[in-house]
Design an enzyme around this catalytic site. Structure first.
Site, PDB file in Angstrom:
ATOM      1  N   CYS A   8      45.791  46.891  70.535  1.00 63.43           N
ATOM      2  CA  CYS A   8      45.997  48.326  70.740  1.00 63.43           C
ATOM      3  C   CYS A   8      46.513  48.922  69.439  1.00 63.43           C
ATOM      4  O   CYS A   8      46.405  48.294  68.385  1.00 63.43           O
ATOM      5  CB  CYS A   8      46.922  48.607  71.929  1.00 63.43           C
ATOM      6  SG  CYS A   8      48.663  48.172  71.696  1.00 63.43           S
ATOM      7  N   ASN A  11      50.906  47.690  69.281  1.00 62.20           N
ATOM      8  CA  ASN A  11      51.236  46.374  69.828  1.00 62.20           C
ATOM      9  C   ASN A  11      52.616  46.334  70.485  1.00 62.20           C
ATOM     10  O   ASN A  11      53.333  45.348  70.403  1.00 62.20           O
ATOM     11  CB  ASN A  11      51.109  45.281  68.760  1.00 62.20           C
ATOM     12  CG  ASN A  11      51.120  43.866  69.320  1.00 62.20           C
ATOM     13  OD1 ASN A  11      51.657  42.963  68.694  1.00 62.20           O
ATOM     14  ND2 ASN A  11      50.543  43.656  70.481  1.00 62.20           N
ATOM     15  N   CYS A  13      52.864  48.390  73.738  1.00 62.63           N
ATOM     16  CA  CYS A  13      52.651  48.841  75.121  1.00 62.63           C
ATOM     17  C   CYS A  13      51.467  48.134  75.783  1.00 62.63           C
ATOM     18  O   CYS A  13      51.644  47.205  76.561  1.00 62.63           O
ATOM     19  CB  CYS A  13      52.449  50.360  75.171  1.00 62.63           C
ATOM     20  SG  CYS A  13      53.871  51.343  74.652  1.00 62.63           S
ATOM     21  N   ARG A  14      50.267  48.570  75.456  1.00 66.95           N
ATOM     22  CA  ARG A  14      49.083  48.096  76.181  1.00 66.95           C
ATOM     23  C   ARG A  14      48.709  46.651  75.871  1.00 66.95           C
ATOM     24  O   ARG A  14      48.497  45.852  76.792  1.00 66.95           O
ATOM     25  CB  ARG A  14      47.890  49.007  75.885  1.00 66.95           C
ATOM     26  CG  ARG A  14      48.088  50.429  76.379  1.00 66.95           C
ATOM     27  CD  ARG A  14      47.011  51.356  75.889  1.00 66.95           C
ATOM     28  NE  ARG A  14      47.096  51.520  74.431  1.00 66.95           N
ATOM     29  CZ  ARG A  14      46.206  52.156  73.705  1.00 66.95           C
ATOM     30  NH1 ARG A  14      45.128  52.674  74.274  1.00 66.95           N
ATOM     31  NH2 ARG A  14      46.357  52.275  72.407  1.00 66.95           N
ATOM     32  N   SER A  15      48.573  46.309  74.603  1.00 66.05           N
ATOM     33  CA  SER A  15      48.109  44.948  74.291  1.00 66.05           C
ATOM     34  C   SER A  15      49.127  43.876  74.667  1.00 66.05           C
ATOM     35  O   SER A  15      48.725  42.831  75.186  1.00 66.05           O
ATOM     36  CB  SER A  15      47.651  44.824  72.838  1.00 66.05           C
ATOM     37  OG  SER A  15      48.658  45.136  71.924  1.00 66.05           O
ATOM     38  N   ASP A 125      47.184  55.432  76.531  1.00 68.27           N
ATOM     39  CA  ASP A 125      48.339  54.898  75.807  1.00 68.27           C
ATOM     40  C   ASP A 125      49.621  55.426  76.450  1.00 68.27           C
ATOM     41  O   ASP A 125      49.958  56.600  76.296  1.00 68.27           O
ATOM     42  CB  ASP A 125      48.270  55.302  74.338  1.00 68.27           C
ATOM     43  CG  ASP A 125      49.297  54.567  73.493  1.00 68.27           C
ATOM     44  OD1 ASP A 125      50.278  54.039  74.052  1.00 68.27           O
ATOM     45  OD2 ASP A 125      49.117  54.529  72.263  1.00 68.27           O
TER      46      ASP A 125
END
Length: 156
Positions: A8, A11, A13-15, A125
């Site tokens: 993401c 690095n 939150c999402r990934s 995001d």
């Protein structure tokens, strides 16, 4: 061993959420020794930091471990180390394609390709939207489908 990298922007939150959820799925299926799972960001603003506090809160609510995870930036060497590089949104995908100077059989895909019941093209995001719950639900579905695809491809 199958190597999977989630990418993401920062690095945090999402990934890392996808890394933790995918790791948890492989453990539940008794397959954790067959995988190396990591995450990275296209940017380096958060290098060395743990996942965002709301990502940690969401993972805690679902009893998913994120122990030892810290942010790092994606790099050219990742193309040699990973079989799957999964971008959390179209911009991340574009940034990854700009890094790629060759095609060595690495599967580079957008995460939402694995979420079959959604018209969304990007994982939103939550750093900007604040909607960590929605992101967790998308990531859980996508990780389940990604694992199913890998199991089929590798006859696991």
């Amino acid at each position: 061993m199958i190597h999977v990298l989630f990418v993401c922007l920062g690095n945090i939150c999402r990934s890392p959420m996808a890394e933790a959820v995918f790791r948890n799925l492989t453990e539940q299926e008794g397959m954790k020794d067959q995988f190396r799972i990591d995450s990275a960001g296209t940017g380096r603003w958060h290098e060395g930091k743990p996942p965002h506090q709301d990502t940690r809160r969401m993972l805690d609510q679902h009893n998913v471990s994120y122990d030892g995870m810290t942010a790092r930036q994606v790099n050219v060497a990742d193309w040699d180390e990973f079989d799957y590089i999964i971008a959390m949104d179209r911009q991340n995908y574009s940034d990854l394609e700009a890094l790629r100077s060759f095609d060595e059989g690495v599967v580079v895909a957008q995460f939402m390709d694995y979420v079959h019941d959604s018209d969304m093209e990007d994982v939103p995001d939550p750093y900007f939207t604040g909607n960590f719950e929605e992101v967790y639900e998308l990531i859980e579905k996508g990780c389940e489908n990604l694992l199913a695809d890998i199991k089929e491809a590798y006859k696991l």
